[in-house]
Design an enzyme around this catalytic site. Structure first.
Site, mmCIF file in Angstrom:
data_model
loop_
_atom_site.group_PDB
_atom_site.id
_atom_site.type_symbol
_atom_site.label_atom_id
_atom_site.label_comp_id
_atom_site.label_asym_id
_atom_site.label_seq_id
_atom_site.Cartn_x
_atom_site.Cartn_y
_atom_site.Cartn_z
ATOM 1 N N SER A 1 72.606 -26.510 -71.427
ATOM 2 C CA SER A 1 73.810 -26.876 -72.187
ATOM 3 C C SER A 1 74.616 -27.963 -71.477
ATOM 4 O O SER A 1 75.448 -28.621 -72.101
ATOM 5 C CB SER A 1 74.687 -25.637 -72.418
ATOM 6 N N GLY A 2 74.374 -28.138 -70.158
ATOM 7 C CA GLY A 2 75.073 -29.208 -69.433
ATOM 8 C C GLY A 2 76.043 -28.727 -68.371
ATOM 9 O O GLY A 2 76.872 -29.507 -67.891
ATOM 10 N N LYS A 3 75.939 -27.464 -67.969
ATOM 11 C CA LYS A 3 76.883 -26.907 -66.989
ATOM 12 C C LYS A 3 76.841 -27.665 -65.652
ATOM 13 O O LYS A 3 77.876 -28.056 -65.122
ATOM 14 C CB LYS A 3 76.578 -25.429 -66.724
ATOM 15 N N SER A 4 75.654 -27.835 -65.113
ATOM 16 C CA SER A 4 75.538 -28.467 -63.791
ATOM 17 C C SER A 4 75.962 -29.933 -63.838
ATOM 18 O O SER A 4 76.638 -30.428 -62.927
ATOM 19 C CB SER A 4 74.101 -28.355 -63.278
ATOM 20 N N GLY B 1 77.353 -20.972 -70.302
ATOM 21 C CA GLY B 1 76.616 -21.530 -71.438
ATOM 22 C C GLY B 1 75.127 -21.412 -71.215
ATOM 23 O O GLY B 1 74.671 -21.016 -70.137
ATOM 24 N N SER C 1 75.766 -16.897 -66.990
ATOM 25 C CA SER C 1 76.662 -15.741 -67.142
ATOM 26 C C SER C 1 76.705 -15.272 -68.597
ATOM 27 O O SER C 1 77.736 -15.380 -69.261
ATOM 28 C CB SER C 1 78.064 -16.043 -66.607
#
EC number: 2.7.1.25
Lengths: 211, 211
Positions: free
Chosen positions: B40-43, B36, B110
């Site tokens: 977006s809030g991945k971590s 994302g 990615s």
């Protein structure tokens, strides 16, 4: 064009630490780095050490230099620069696995002292355990388990460590295993004694890991 | 000169398999691949998922794209080719960690579909769980937790995903988490339900893993 935005990259920490993982596993993690000539017995020893550790319920993983050349290092050749990059990457991956709580066993020729020392410098003191798998080139060539010395002699393989490319033995390895003088079983006993005294003792795990 | 001696490289197998490790851990391993936009809030999600899994005594590890750029991927920039190499390496490392028995959580922008699909193709069916961390670019820019959108707007950062570089959303993600509509806690519940049904059920572990 390769702009480096590195200074914009923040380091993220997860709530779960290496110490949390070690506590869950009941042992510390580390990197056992097996270096030596082709045919010296690195892969054999790595498998034997892993078997023994697994019996003792330890979390382990083997990074085999040959296997990694089919995956992450498939873009690399055997010239000096690519050999260094090969070892740099293996070192970084070993560090991640140790951080993940695994007793990480590396089996890689890793012929250059400087490359191994760079990996050591990446690690916390005590994390990098250099294991010199020592064997004369004559004995390695006599064994020649993969037929590589024969191919190197015939010119089919170039830059072959020990014959047409240098091998720089460790100067301060934590362990030296002379595979032309001792059995695999004896070597494993020595490694296990070393590991047990440093990584498995539950009391030291408690004492050293609590703040 | 880069001679490729790949055909001379033998694949070594250790006696301890992934299945042995999964049995010891009491759960299967896999790769949860969070993709994302920046912000977006991945971590955040990766850390929250790991916390929850750790509570349930699972072996986990987070591969954070940003962190890896300080280590194994420090030689790579942000052009399309280097971004692809970045993802290729993260995929190979994630595969090693899954083989080591860990539930491996990748948090990496990615941006290219093809790169993610290549990682999927590396993995056994079911091992690669693509999690689309979906959030509008407007909302990501509003959050801008690292101030990167601001820098990208001012021209200080080039090739910034979502603004000056493309992001290709997944077409067949196993999970879609809309972080602009739902709380982190709700997203974690959804991920845990997915994982529980596929990786944690002890009976399926027994049944599927015995020959």
């Amino acid at each position: 064009m390769k702009e480096r935005n590195e200074r914009h990259i923040k380091w993220h920490t997860s709530g779960i630490t290496r110490e949390d993982r070690e506590r869950m596993n009941g042992h510390r993690s580390c990197i056992l780095w097996l270096t030596g000539l082709s045919g010296s017995g690195k892969s054999t020893l790595a498998a034997a050490i892993e078997n023994e550790l697994h019996k003792q319920h330890c979390r382990t993983y083997i990074l085999d230099g040959d296997n990694l050349r089919h995956g992450i290092n498939r873009d690399l050749g055997f010239g000096p620069e690519d050999r260094s990059e090969n070892i740099r990457r293996i070192g970084e991956i070993a560090k991640l696995l140790a951080d993940a709580g695994m007793i990480t066993i590396v089996a890689a020729i890793s012929p250059y002292r400087q490359d191994r020392d760079k990996v050591r410098a990446l690690c916390k003191p005590g994390d990098f355990i250099e294991v010199y798998v020592q064997c004369t080139v004559e004995e390695c060539e006599r064994r020649d388990p993969k037929g590589l010395y024969k191919k190197a002699r015939s010119g089919e393989i170039m830059h072959f460590t020990g014959l047409s490319a240098p091998y720089e033995p460790p100067l301060r390895a934590e362990l030296v295993l002379k595979t032309d003088e001792r059995s695999v079983a004896d070597s494993v006993i020595e490694v296990m004694a070393y590991i047990r005294s440093r990584l498995l003792a539950p009391s030291s795990l408690e004492t050293e890991m609590e703040p």
